[in-house]
Scaffold this motif. Structure first.
Motif, PDB file in Angstrom:
ATOM      1  N   ARG A 262       0.823  -1.214   0.000  1.00  0.00           N
ATOM      2  CA  ARG A 262       0.000   0.000   0.000  1.00  0.00           C
ATOM      3  C   ARG A 262       0.849   1.252   0.000  1.00  0.00           C
ATOM      4  NH1 ARG A 262      -3.273   0.650   4.521  1.00  0.00           N
ATOM      5  NH2 ARG A 262      -4.638   1.926   3.239  1.00  0.00           N
ATOM      6  N   HIS A 263       2.064   1.149   0.558  1.00  0.00           N
ATOM      7  CA  HIS A 263       2.922   2.332   0.597  1.00  0.00           C
ATOM      8  C   HIS A 263       3.819   2.357  -0.642  1.00  0.00           C
ATOM      9  CE1 HIS A 263       5.759   5.345   1.954  1.00  0.00           C
ATOM     10  NE2 HIS A 263       4.893   5.644   2.912  1.00  0.00           N
ATOM     11  N   PRO A 264       3.950   3.498  -1.297  1.00  0.00           N
ATOM     12  CA  PRO A 264       4.800   3.568  -2.492  1.00  0.00           C
ATOM     13  C   PRO A 264       6.229   3.077  -2.241  1.00  0.00           C
ATOM     14  CG  PRO A 264       3.483   5.555  -2.317  1.00  0.00           C
ATOM     15  CD  PRO A 264       3.223   4.758  -1.059  1.00  0.00           C
ATOM     16  N   GLY A 300       6.627  16.831   6.557  1.00  0.00           N
ATOM     17  CA  GLY A 300       5.468  16.031   6.128  1.00  0.00           C
ATOM     18  C   GLY A 300       5.840  14.572   6.008  1.00  0.00           C
ATOM     19  N   CYS A 301       5.581  14.002   4.851  1.00  0.00           N
ATOM     20  CA  CYS A 301       5.944  12.601   4.619  1.00  0.00           C
ATOM     21  C   CYS A 301       7.427  12.532   4.278  1.00  0.00           C
ATOM     22  CB  CYS A 301       5.121  12.025   3.478  1.00  0.00           C
ATOM     23  SG  CYS A 301       5.694  10.378   3.016  1.00  0.00           S
ATOM     24  N   ARG A 302       8.150  11.710   5.026  1.00  0.00           N
ATOM     25  CA  ARG A 302       9.607  11.626   4.823  1.00  0.00           C
ATOM     26  C   ARG A 302       9.987  11.017   3.475  1.00  0.00           C
ATOM     27  NH1 ARG A 302      12.144  10.336  10.724  1.00  0.00           N
ATOM     28  NH2 ARG A 302      11.230  12.204  11.649  1.00  0.00           N
ATOM     29  N   PHE A 303       9.061  10.319   2.876  1.00  0.00           N
ATOM     30  CA  PHE A 303       9.369   9.666   1.600  1.00  0.00           C
ATOM     31  C   PHE A 303       9.117  10.592   0.414  1.00  0.00           C
ATOM     32  CE2 PHE A 303       8.212   6.449  -1.795  1.00  0.00           C
ATOM     33  CZ  PHE A 303       9.512   5.997  -1.980  1.00  0.00           C
ATOM     34  N   ARG A 304       8.612  11.781   0.663  1.00  0.00           N
ATOM     35  CA  ARG A 304       8.092  12.593  -0.440  1.00  0.00           C
ATOM     36  C   ARG A 304       9.143  12.989  -1.476  1.00  0.00           C
ATOM     37  NH1 ARG A 304       9.300  17.992   0.184  1.00  0.00           N
ATOM     38  NH2 ARG A 304       9.799  18.636   2.302  1.00  0.00           N
ATOM     39  N   THR A 305      10.418  13.111  -1.047  1.00  0.00           N
ATOM     40  CA  THR A 305      11.446  13.534  -2.004  1.00  0.00           C
ATOM     41  C   THR A 305      11.764  12.441  -3.025  1.00  0.00           C
ATOM     42  OG1 THR A 305      13.137  12.827  -0.418  1.00  0.00           O
ATOM     43  CG2 THR A 305      12.569  15.180  -0.451  1.00  0.00           C
ATOM     44  N   ARG A 306      11.281  11.228  -2.762  1.00  0.00           N
ATOM     45  CA  ARG A 306      11.543  10.131  -3.705  1.00  0.00           C
ATOM     46  C   ARG A 306      10.244   9.527  -4.232  1.00  0.00           C
ATOM     47  NH1 ARG A 306      15.272   6.153  -0.505  1.00  0.00           N
ATOM     48  NH2 ARG A 306      16.207   5.539  -2.480  1.00  0.00           N
ATOM     49  N   CYS A 307       9.114  10.136  -3.898  1.00  0.00           N
ATOM     50  CA  CYS A 307       7.819   9.530  -4.223  1.00  0.00           C
ATOM     51  C   CYS A 307       7.241  10.141  -5.492  1.00  0.00           C
ATOM     52  CB  CYS A 307       6.853   9.732  -3.058  1.00  0.00           C
ATOM     53  SG  CYS A 307       5.244   8.962  -3.350  1.00  0.00           S
ATOM     54  N   TRP A 308       6.826   9.293  -6.407  1.00  0.00           N
ATOM     55  CA  TRP A 308       6.251   9.755  -7.668  1.00  0.00           C
ATOM     56  C   TRP A 308       4.808  10.231  -7.513  1.00  0.00           C
ATOM     57  CZ3 TRP A 308       7.151   4.904  -6.025  1.00  0.00           C
ATOM     58  CH2 TRP A 308       6.082   4.032  -5.968  1.00  0.00           C
ATOM     59  N   GLN A 309       4.224  10.019  -6.339  1.00  0.00           N
ATOM     60  CA  GLN A 309       2.842  10.429  -6.108  1.00  0.00           C
ATOM     61  C   GLN A 309       2.733  11.702  -5.274  1.00  0.00           C
ATOM     62  OE1 GLN A 309      -0.091   6.694  -5.894  1.00  0.00           O
ATOM     63  NE2 GLN A 309       0.727   7.316  -3.955  1.00  0.00           N
ATOM     64  N   ALA A 310       3.881  12.245  -4.842  1.00  0.00           N
ATOM     65  CA  ALA A 310       3.855  13.319  -3.843  1.00  0.00           C
ATOM     66  C   ALA A 310       3.074  14.539  -4.329  1.00  0.00           C
ATOM     67  CB  ALA A 310       5.281  13.712  -3.488  1.00  0.00           C
ATOM     68  N   HIS A 313       0.351  18.590  -0.327  1.00  0.00           N
ATOM     69  CA  HIS A 313      -0.170  18.132   0.964  1.00  0.00           C
ATOM     70  C   HIS A 313       0.853  17.243   1.675  1.00  0.00           C
ATOM     71  CE1 HIS A 313      -2.984  16.987   3.997  1.00  0.00           C
ATOM     72  NE2 HIS A 313      -3.056  15.722   3.603  1.00  0.00           N
ATOM     73  N   CYS A 314       1.572  16.406   0.894  1.00  0.00           N
ATOM     74  CA  CYS A 314       2.563  15.481   1.474  1.00  0.00           C
ATOM     75  C   CYS A 314       3.718  16.234   2.126  1.00  0.00           C
ATOM     76  CB  CYS A 314       3.104  14.538   0.400  1.00  0.00           C
ATOM     77  SG  CYS A 314       1.830  13.573  -0.438  1.00  0.00           S
ATOM     78  N   ALA A 315       3.949  17.481   1.690  1.00  0.00           N
ATOM     79  CA  ALA A 315       5.066  18.262   2.231  1.00  0.00           C
ATOM     80  C   ALA A 315       4.721  18.880   3.580  1.00  0.00           C
ATOM     81  CB  ALA A 315       5.463  19.356   1.247  1.00  0.00           C
ATOM     82  N   ALA A 333       1.451   4.323   6.071  1.00  0.00           N
ATOM     83  CA  ALA A 333       1.525   5.745   6.398  1.00  0.00           C
ATOM     84  C   ALA A 333       1.658   6.529   5.098  1.00  0.00           C
ATOM     85  CB  ALA A 333       2.704   6.005   7.331  1.00  0.00           C
ATOM     86  N   CYS A 334       0.542   6.693   4.402  1.00  0.00           N
ATOM     87  CA  CYS A 334       0.548   7.407   3.128  1.00  0.00           C
ATOM     88  C   CYS A 334      -0.800   8.090   2.943  1.00  0.00           C
ATOM     89  CB  CYS A 334       0.806   6.413   1.991  1.00  0.00           C
ATOM     90  SG  CYS A 334       0.661   7.161   0.347  1.00  0.00           S
ATOM     91  N   HIS A 335      -0.776   9.345   2.459  1.00  0.00           N
ATOM     92  CA  HIS A 335      -2.047  10.047   2.214  1.00  0.00           C
ATOM     93  C   HIS A 335      -2.806   9.443   1.038  1.00  0.00           C
ATOM     94  CE1 HIS A 335      -1.064  13.006   5.165  1.00  0.00           C
ATOM     95  NE2 HIS A 335       0.024  13.402   4.528  1.00  0.00           N
ATOM     96  N   TYR A 336      -2.077   8.811   0.140  1.00  0.00           N
ATOM     97  CA  TYR A 336      -2.717   8.241  -1.063  1.00  0.00           C
ATOM     98  C   TYR A 336      -2.241   6.804  -1.266  1.00  0.00           C
ATOM     99  CZ  TYR A 336      -2.722  13.298  -1.570  1.00  0.00           C
ATOM    100  OH  TYR A 336      -2.839  14.640  -1.324  1.00  0.00           O
TER     101      TYR A 336
HETATM  102  S1  SF4 Z   1       1.924   9.853  -1.727  1.00  0.00           S
HETATM  103 FE1  SF4 Z   1       2.565  11.434  -0.304  1.00  0.00          FE
HETATM  104  S2  SF4 Z   1       2.189  10.544   1.706  1.00  0.00           S
HETATM  105 FE2  SF4 Z   1       2.168   8.844   0.244  1.00  0.00          FE
HETATM  106  S3  SF4 Z   1       4.282   8.097   0.263  1.00  0.00           S
HETATM  107 FE3  SF4 Z   1       4.129   9.561  -1.416  1.00  0.00          FE
HETATM  108  S4  SF4 Z   1       4.805  11.478  -0.518  1.00  0.00           S
HETATM  109 FE4  SF4 Z   1       4.321  10.116   1.170  1.00  0.00          FE
END
Ligand code: SF4
Ligand SMILES: Nc1ncnc2c1ncn2[C@@H]1O[C@H](COP(=O)(O)OP(=O)(O)O)[C@@H](O)[C@H]1O
Ligand SMILES: [Mg+2]
Length: 342
Positions: A262-264, A300-310, A313-315, A333-336
């Motif tokens: 579920r988490h990217p 925000g979300c610590r993964f956001r700098t590497r996430c293709w969905q960020a 809001h994630c910041a 732990a993901c908004h999406y």
């Molecule tokens: S979508 Fe947003 S909350 Fe989910 S992992 Fe990516 S940066 Fe984080």
């Protein structure tokens, strides 16, 4: 002991009768100042997990995410700066004297590099028997100790004559068997295995993993199995917790997490792991960029700098570990969060 299935705060993952219950644990190290002037490195930030009796919890994440720090907290080698650790309901950090010694027996550790963790001047038999020098009540007679050493050698698939050998006379896989025998010497309830097969060849890895599974079936011991390699964890874990920069970002049964991450971050780790089954190979997701410094983690979300969905809001908003609509024990732990594949 209550057989009721309960859901500890923070994880939401139901474990009947947990042997280990970690809630909201934080560990901060004082280090040299980073670019932002911060000198407090949060190696663990609000980590919660549970371990059932006879269960294996796989703890996965890239190097530097806090896995070994958590292992050291569970071994009571590091005191947490926040949160609680409970073994069978007892906080071991509150124990002193004989109670503390008795407790230490119950959690043992196996390290990645069996060579570095075994004293080269001691024979295998001496290495296995060494913990009994501290825990003198366990096998008081020399004869009992010798008999138990032979049993333990046999249990881990070594020969009685191997007891006379020195660690450097063993292969890597045999050394790891010796490390496991030493961990078993005190009849622990929990063994924390920190990258136990990462230094071994693939074929030897499988043998050691099979040995661990076999020992668990026979002895009922619980494992916290730490690895940076999801494909290894898949072979041994009943449940999986995925860590990123000091936080758990996904947890669930091994089946749930592997069937549909579920988490990217989990999805990216999974797609980069070699699959033994080509039909199951997923579309490759390449993790962009480097892991940020834990000294200055992203807002925000610590993964956001590497996430293709960020998104924006994630910041700003830290995503809480939340259950999937139809799987209350599968948290991310993901908004999406990613949808299940149909
Ligand atoms: S979508 Fe947003 S909350 Fe989910 S992992 Fe990516 S940066 Fe984080
Ligand atoms: N004793 C320590 N002092 C300062 N920083 C530490 C210490 N131990 C670990 N760290 C830092 O904490 C973070 C997590 O490390 P660690 O738990 O070893 O990660 P992993 O085992 O997942 O590779 C890393 O950034 C590491 O540099
Ligand atoms: Mg480590």
């Amino acid at each position: 002991m209550s057989e009721q299935v309960r859901r500890p705060a923070g994880t939401g993952t139901a474990v009947a009768d947990p042997v280990l219950d970690v809630t909201d644990v934080a560990k901060v190290f004082r280090v040299a100042k980073g670019p932002s002037g911060n000198d407090r490195l949060r190696a663990l930030d609000g980590v919660s997990l549970t371990l059932g009796r006879g269960e294996t919890l796989g703890l996965v994440g890239e190097s530097g995410c806090g896995k070994s720090t958590l292992a050291r907290v569970l071994m009571m080698l590091e005191k947490p700066d926040g949160g609680t650790v409970r073994f069978d309901g007892t906080d071991p950090f509150g124990l002193r004297g004989a109670a503390l010694l008795a407790f230490r027996r119950r959690v043992q550790m196996v390290f990645q590099d069996p060579f570095a963790s075994l004293n080269s001047r001691m024979t295998a038999a001496e290495i296995i028997a060494e913990p009994w020098l501290t825990h003198r009540d366990m096998y008081p007679s020399r004869r009992d100790r010798a008999a138990r050493v032979r049993e333990l050698l046999h249990l881990v698939g070594l020969r009685p004559s191997d007891g006379e050998k020195y660690p450097q006379e063993f292969s890597g896989g045999q050394r790891q068997r010796l490390g496991i025998a030493r961990a078993l010497a005190l009849d622990p309830d929990v063994i924390v295995l920190d990258e136990p097969v990462s230094a071994l060849d693939l074929s030897v890895q499988a043998q050691v993993l099979n040995l661990l599974n076999d020992l668990q079936e026979r002895l009922g011991v619980s494992y916290v199995f730490i690895s940076h390699d999801l494909s290894v964890v898949r072979h041994v874990a009943d449940r999986v917790a995925v860590m990123y920069l000091g936080k758990i970002v996904e947890t669930g049964s091994t089946e749930q997490v592997f069937a549909h991450p579920r988490h990217p971050y989990t999805a990216a780790l999974m797609s980069s792991a070699p699959s033994l089954d080509p039909a199951a190979a997923r579309t490759k997701i390449l993790l962009q960029g480097e892991i940020p410094s834990p000294l200055d983690p992203p807002s925000g979300c610590r993964f956001r700098t590497r996430c293709w969905q960020a998104t924006d809001h994630c910041a700003t908003a830290v995503p809480p570990l939340a259950p999937a609509p139809l799987e209350p024990d599968h948290l991310a732990a993901c908004h999406y969060p990613l949808e299940a594949l149909s």
